[in-house]
Scaffold this motif. Structure first.
Motif, short mmCIF file in Angstrom:
data_model
loop_
_atom_site.label_atom_id
_atom_site.label_comp_id
_atom_site.label_asym_id
_atom_site.label_seq_id
_atom_site.Cartn_x
_atom_site.Cartn_y
_atom_site.Cartn_z
N PRO A 54 -1.80 -10.23 9.32
CA PRO A 54 -2.61 -9.53 8.32
C PRO A 54 -1.83 -8.50 7.53
N ARG A 55 -0.65 -8.12 8.01
CA ARG A 55 0.14 -7.10 7.32
C ARG A 55 0.83 -7.61 6.08
N ASN A 56 0.88 -8.94 5.91
CA ASN A 56 1.52 -9.47 4.71
C ASN A 56 0.52 -9.87 3.63
N ARG A 82 -0.62 -0.84 5.67
CA ARG A 82 0.15 -0.28 6.79
C ARG A 82 -0.58 0.91 7.41
N GLY A 83 -1.82 0.66 7.80
CA GLY A 83 -2.60 1.71 8.43
C GLY A 83 -3.00 2.81 7.47
N MET A 84 -3.23 2.44 6.21
CA MET A 84 -3.63 3.38 5.15
C MET A 84 -2.55 4.41 4.88
N SER A 114 -9.15 3.66 -1.12
CA SER A 114 -8.29 4.65 -1.76
C SER A 114 -6.84 4.23 -1.93
N LYS A 115 -6.37 3.23 -1.18
CA LYS A 115 -4.95 2.88 -1.22
C LYS A 115 -4.67 1.55 -1.94
N SER A 116 -5.71 0.91 -2.45
CA SER A 116 -5.53 -0.39 -3.10
C SER A 116 -6.23 -0.39 -4.45
#
Length: 316
Positions: A54-56, A82-84, A114-116
């Motif tokens: 899921p990290r990619n 990456r964990g926000m 908030s991060k995307s």
């Protein structure tokens, strides 16, 4: 490009029973982009189970505010960022998913947004990205803001209806689809409001004429009638090669001949990450003597513990 089905169950009762998984599906290497579509309950676990990471992810798409489509969205967003801790990726979804609409949603917290990049997609909207474009497609479903998509690249066009009933101009939204993925919840003519059944799906395929159709999101009635047999009937009636997706099905897409794409079945043992973790957990438990018979004795905190082996519920 590979399309992997991490769950082919749909509807409330199929989801509750988990007779089929409900993790949605992934489109990987979409010109270098990895997109998770409708991550319902279990999407994270199934991602690892079938050897993906899921990290990619580059993006998460949530079609509407029903639990079998959005439950694991936030944890996948955390993986993508990456964990926000990093700004990364795009979240695409309906109005209800982001902002709520009447009784539906919102499904994603302000923190997770908030991060995307956030893209509220409506029917007919076209959003262009560097390596693909995505068009919102209309649905008629319980959530009135629900939206499907058509992704266009220079090599191939992929459409996804999500949950919707048949309506007169539905085909126009998916015109030009090479691969057509659709939620078909019931067999034959057993229609239910807000969903496609086999008969309405046949009608849709005759209008769109995709090169390959894939049915997924099966309810309990479809599963009882055997989706594979139903897919064969649909292929014969529509003239379009139709597949009944199964949990862990991976499709290596043939751009020139989508109907000749290679299908494979992913198993748990194909997941190196899953197997390695399982092995490490087992070895760690041995070293910690977790498999030994449990003993209870004195500790430095007390003079001993007395456990009654037999007990009964007190009567009132």
């Amino acid at each position: 490009m590979k399309i992997t089905f991490l769950g082919t169950g749909g509807g409330r009762f199929s989801t509750i029973s988990q007779r089929r998984m409900t993790g949605g599906f992934r489109i990987d290497n979409l010109n270098g982009i990895n997109l998770h579509v409708d991550p319902g309950p279990g999407a994270l676990v199934r991602t690892y189970q079938f050897g993906l990471d899921p990290r990619n992810l580059s993006g998460v798409f949530i079609s509407h505010a029903h639990t079998d489509h959005y439950t694991d969205a936030e944890v996948l967003i955390e993986a993508m960022t990456r964990g926000m801790t990093k700004e990364n990726g795009v979240i695409i979804g309906s109005e209800s998913v982001f902002n709520g609409f009447k009784d539906w949603g919102p499904c994603i917290s302000n923190y997770h947004k908030s991060k995307s990049e956030n893209v509220v997609l409506k029917p007919g909207d076209i959003r262009k990205f560097p390596k693909f474009s995505i068009k919102g497609t209309k649905t008629i479903h319980g959530d009135p803001t629900g939206v499907g998509f058509q992704i266009r690249t220079k090599n191939i066009n992929i459409s996804y209806t999500t949950d919707t009933q048949y309506f007169d101009d539905l085909a126009s939204y998916h015109e030009g689809a090479d691969i057509f993925i659709s939620s078909v919840i019931r067999p034959g003519s057993q229609s239910i409001r807000g969903h496609l059944c086999s008969d309405s799906f046949i009608k849709l395929l005759k209008e769109i004429k995709p090169k390959l159709a894939i049915m997924t999101h099966f309810g309990l009635k479809m599963l009882s009638d055997n989706p594979v047999v139903e897919a064969k009937k649909i292929s014969d009636a529509s003239g379009v090669k139709t597949l009944a997706a199964f949990d862990g099905m991976a499709l290596d897409v043939n751009f020139r001949r989508p109907d000749k794409s290679v299908i494979s079945s992913l198993k748990d043992e194909n997941s190196l990450l899953y197997r390695r973790e399982k092995q490490n957990t087992y070895q760690s438990s041995l070293r910690a003597h977790e498999n030994d018979e449990l003993t209870i004795g004195k500790s430095k905190f007390d003079k001993g513990t007395t456990i009654k082996k037999d007990f009964t519920l007190s009567k009132r």
